[in-house]
Motif scaffolding. Structure first.
Motif, PDB file in Angstrom:
ATOM      1  N   ILE A   3      27.919  58.499  80.687  1.00  0.00           N
ATOM      2  CA  ILE A   3      27.740  57.935  82.537  1.00  0.00           C
ATOM      3  C   ILE A   3      28.849  58.585  83.052  1.00  0.00           C
ATOM      4  O   ILE A   3      29.413  58.272  84.357  1.00  0.00           O
ATOM      5  CB  ILE A   3      27.548  57.180  82.118  1.00  0.00           C
ATOM      6  CG1 ILE A   3      25.950  56.333  81.675  1.00  0.00           C
ATOM      7  CG2 ILE A   3      27.775  55.616  83.440  1.00  0.00           C
ATOM      8  CD1 ILE A   3      25.572  55.246  81.476  1.00  0.00           C
ATOM      9  N   ALA A   4      30.214  58.052  82.250  1.00  0.00           N
ATOM     10  CA  ALA A   4      31.837  58.284  83.458  1.00  0.00           C
ATOM     11  C   ALA A   4      32.355  60.001  83.876  1.00  0.00           C
ATOM     12  O   ALA A   4      32.480  59.564  84.614  1.00  0.00           O
ATOM     13  CB  ALA A   4      32.782  58.022  82.082  1.00  0.00           C
ATOM     14  N   THR A  16      12.229  56.414  83.671  1.00  0.00           N
ATOM     15  CA  THR A  16      11.445  55.292  83.413  1.00  0.00           C
ATOM     16  C   THR A  16      12.054  54.023  84.048  1.00  0.00           C
ATOM     17  O   THR A  16      10.875  52.538  84.167  1.00  0.00           O
ATOM     18  CB  THR A  16       9.688  55.705  83.202  1.00  0.00           C
ATOM     19  OG1 THR A  16       9.743  56.161  81.636  1.00  0.00           O
ATOM     20  CG2 THR A  16       9.241  56.726  84.072  1.00  0.00           C
ATOM     21  N   HIS A  17      13.063  54.089  82.532  1.00  0.00           N
ATOM     22  CA  HIS A  17      13.598  53.359  81.952  1.00  0.00           C
ATOM     23  C   HIS A  17      15.155  53.665  82.719  1.00  0.00           C
ATOM     24  O   HIS A  17      15.595  52.022  82.044  1.00  0.00           O
ATOM     25  CB  HIS A  17      13.281  53.182  80.196  1.00  0.00           C
ATOM     26  CG  HIS A  17      14.080  53.994  79.690  1.00  0.00           C
ATOM     27  ND1 HIS A  17      14.389  55.311  80.355  1.00  0.00           N
ATOM     28  CD2 HIS A  17      14.263  54.767  78.771  1.00  0.00           C
ATOM     29  CE1 HIS A  17      14.585  56.313  79.493  1.00  0.00           C
ATOM     30  NE2 HIS A  17      14.753  55.764  78.158  1.00  0.00           N
ATOM     31  N   GLY A  18      15.406  54.113  84.258  1.00  0.00           N
ATOM     32  CA  GLY A  18      16.040  53.771  84.136  1.00  0.00           C
ATOM     33  C   GLY A  18      17.654  54.612  83.555  1.00  0.00           C
ATOM     34  O   GLY A  18      18.892  54.570  84.269  1.00  0.00           O
ATOM     35  N   HIS A  19      17.631  55.928  83.209  1.00  0.00           N
ATOM     36  CA  HIS A  19      18.037  56.341  82.241  1.00  0.00           C
ATOM     37  C   HIS A  19      18.356  57.479  83.795  1.00  0.00           C
ATOM     38  O   HIS A  19      17.640  57.360  84.668  1.00  0.00           O
ATOM     39  CB  HIS A  19      18.068  56.972  81.474  1.00  0.00           C
ATOM     40  CG  HIS A  19      17.112  58.567  81.108  1.00  0.00           C
ATOM     41  ND1 HIS A  19      16.143  58.972  80.325  1.00  0.00           N
ATOM     42  CD2 HIS A  19      16.648  59.108  82.065  1.00  0.00           C
ATOM     43  CE1 HIS A  19      15.813  60.003  80.044  1.00  0.00           C
ATOM     44  NE2 HIS A  19      16.038  60.642  81.778  1.00  0.00           N
ATOM     45  N   SER A  62      23.366  53.292  76.506  1.00  0.00           N
ATOM     46  CA  SER A  62      24.750  53.590  76.718  1.00  0.00           C
ATOM     47  C   SER A  62      26.114  53.193  76.992  1.00  0.00           C
ATOM     48  O   SER A  62      25.539  52.434  78.156  1.00  0.00           O
ATOM     49  CB  SER A  62      23.509  54.871  77.463  1.00  0.00           C
ATOM     50  OG  SER A  62      22.919  55.206  77.292  1.00  0.00           O
ATOM     51  N   SER A  63      26.666  53.088  76.717  1.00  0.00           N
ATOM     52  CA  SER A  63      28.067  52.242  76.980  1.00  0.00           C
ATOM     53  C   SER A  63      28.375  53.479  78.681  1.00  0.00           C
ATOM     54  O   SER A  63      28.531  54.500  78.925  1.00  0.00           O
ATOM     55  CB  SER A  63      29.143  53.126  76.527  1.00  0.00           C
ATOM     56  OG  SER A  63      30.381  53.343  77.234  1.00  0.00           O
ATOM     57  N   LEU A  64      28.239  52.655  79.723  1.00  0.00           N
ATOM     58  CA  LEU A  64      28.933  52.476  81.196  1.00  0.00           C
ATOM     59  C   LEU A  64      30.029  53.524  81.206  1.00  0.00           C
ATOM     60  O   LEU A  64      30.214  54.058  82.210  1.00  0.00           O
ATOM     61  CB  LEU A  64      28.831  51.479  81.745  1.00  0.00           C
ATOM     62  CG  LEU A  64      27.444  50.569  82.208  1.00  0.00           C
ATOM     63  CD1 LEU A  64      27.468  49.524  82.357  1.00  0.00           C
ATOM     64  CD2 LEU A  64      25.799  51.611  81.886  1.00  0.00           C
ATOM     65  N   ALA A  65      30.837  53.760  79.821  1.00  0.00           N
ATOM     66  CA  ALA A  65      31.707  54.191  80.600  1.00  0.00           C
ATOM     67  C   ALA A  65      32.080  55.316  78.993  1.00  0.00           C
ATOM     68  O   ALA A  65      32.849  56.368  78.695  1.00  0.00           O
ATOM     69  CB  ALA A  65      33.077  53.429  79.303  1.00  0.00           C
ATOM     70  N   SER A  66      30.855  55.930  78.709  1.00  0.00           N
ATOM     71  CA  SER A  66      30.855  56.814  78.152  1.00  0.00           C
ATOM     72  C   SER A  66      31.001  58.609  78.755  1.00  0.00           C
ATOM     73  O   SER A  66      30.964  58.660  80.355  1.00  0.00           O
ATOM     74  CB  SER A  66      29.380  57.248  78.061  1.00  0.00           C
ATOM     75  OG  SER A  66      28.689  57.496  78.489  1.00  0.00           O
TER      76      SER A  66
END
Ligand code: F6R
Length: 259
Positions: free
Chosen positions: A184-185, A134-137, A145-149
């Protein structure tokens, strides 16, 4: 990004059609499986197709997205148990073909690192099914969160624990604070990403994903940078999209996938 707006009842079939098309072309495909309620209609449709002999996962492999840390093995709410019950046990994967992160590993960092290696060794994910928080995870990549994680241990937000308390008979206190989640990566390396969202409760998150700025505050927004994403939403989840009518027209008339 392609946005498909469809009645809630037909969303499972739309997702299942994409999985079936992939398996027809590539029977040994690697599928990324999400837990939670969003993909359940798709899993029902896929299980029905396997039962009717129209589809087979016998040569396919799968990886799940995430797992709670510290739930006892076999706990009914562990994502390993949930995905087994809701999907894996109902289709015909070969033994050992579905890999889930181990939230009870003695060394969680090593488990996280080896999880990404195991995905790479399998040739990478061909089609990743995602829900959205609901919050976009996406997976358990919480805001910030790191967008490169890569896959790693992450602390869950209060909001996620509250949202997921509905699955735990003892309520929110029983929801673990930590999880192992694909990064996310990791998710962005999938060749095709299919995100499903239904209901008014997801409308803000879907708006931020499709029409917001790319930001770690709304982690799903990173999907705007992926070359092949399909967002399948019902009218309620699409209700705050400024360009909803355009997306509907475009997906009805498209000659093929449009980015
Ligand atoms: C599940 C997962 C989560 C869910 C999301 C939506 O493996 O990683 O990101 O997809 O929290 O959950 P539902 O579908 O239950 O609304």
């Amino acid at each position: 990004m392609e946005v498909v707006i469809a009645p809630t009842e037909s969303i499972g079939e739309i997702v299942a059609d994409d999985v079936a098309t992939l398996l027809e072309a590539k029977p040994h495909a690697v599928i990324g499986l999400a837990t939670g309620s969003s993909p359940l209609r798709a899993y029902d449709s896929l299980a029905d197709r396997v039962e009717r002999g129209e589809l087979s996962f016998a040569e396919a492999r799968a990886f799940t997205l995430d797992e709670y840390v510290g739930l006892p093995a076999g706990h009914p709410c562990s994502y390993r148990s949930v995905i087994h019950r809701e999907f894996v046990a109902r289709v015909d994967f070969a033994d050992g073909a579905v890999t889930t992160p181990d939230g009870n590993a003695a060394d969680l960092d090593a488990e996280a690192e080896s999880f990404d290696w195991r995905i790479a060794a399998a040739g990478g994910v061909d089609l990743q099914i995602l829900g959205i928080g609901t919050h976009g995870h996406i997976a358990f990549n919480e805001p910030g969160s790191s967008l490169a994680s890569d896959t790693r241990v992450k602390m869950l937000t209060e909001q996620t624990r509250r949202d997921n308390a509905r699955f735990f008979s003892d309520g929110m206190d029983a929801v673990p604070q930590l999880c192992l989640t694909q990064g996310i990566a990791t998710i962005m390396r999938a060749r095709h990403i299919l995100l499903v969202a239904t209901g008014e409760g997801k409308a803000d998150a879907v708006r931020a994903l499709v029409e917001g700025g790319v930001s770690a505050f709304r982690p799903a927004s990173i999907l705007q940078h992926h070359p092949r994403v399909t967002v399948v939403v019902d009218p309620q989840a699409a209700s705050r999209l400024v360009y909803a009518e355009y997306y509907s027209n475009a997906s009805e008339r498209r000659p093929s996938y449009q980015t």
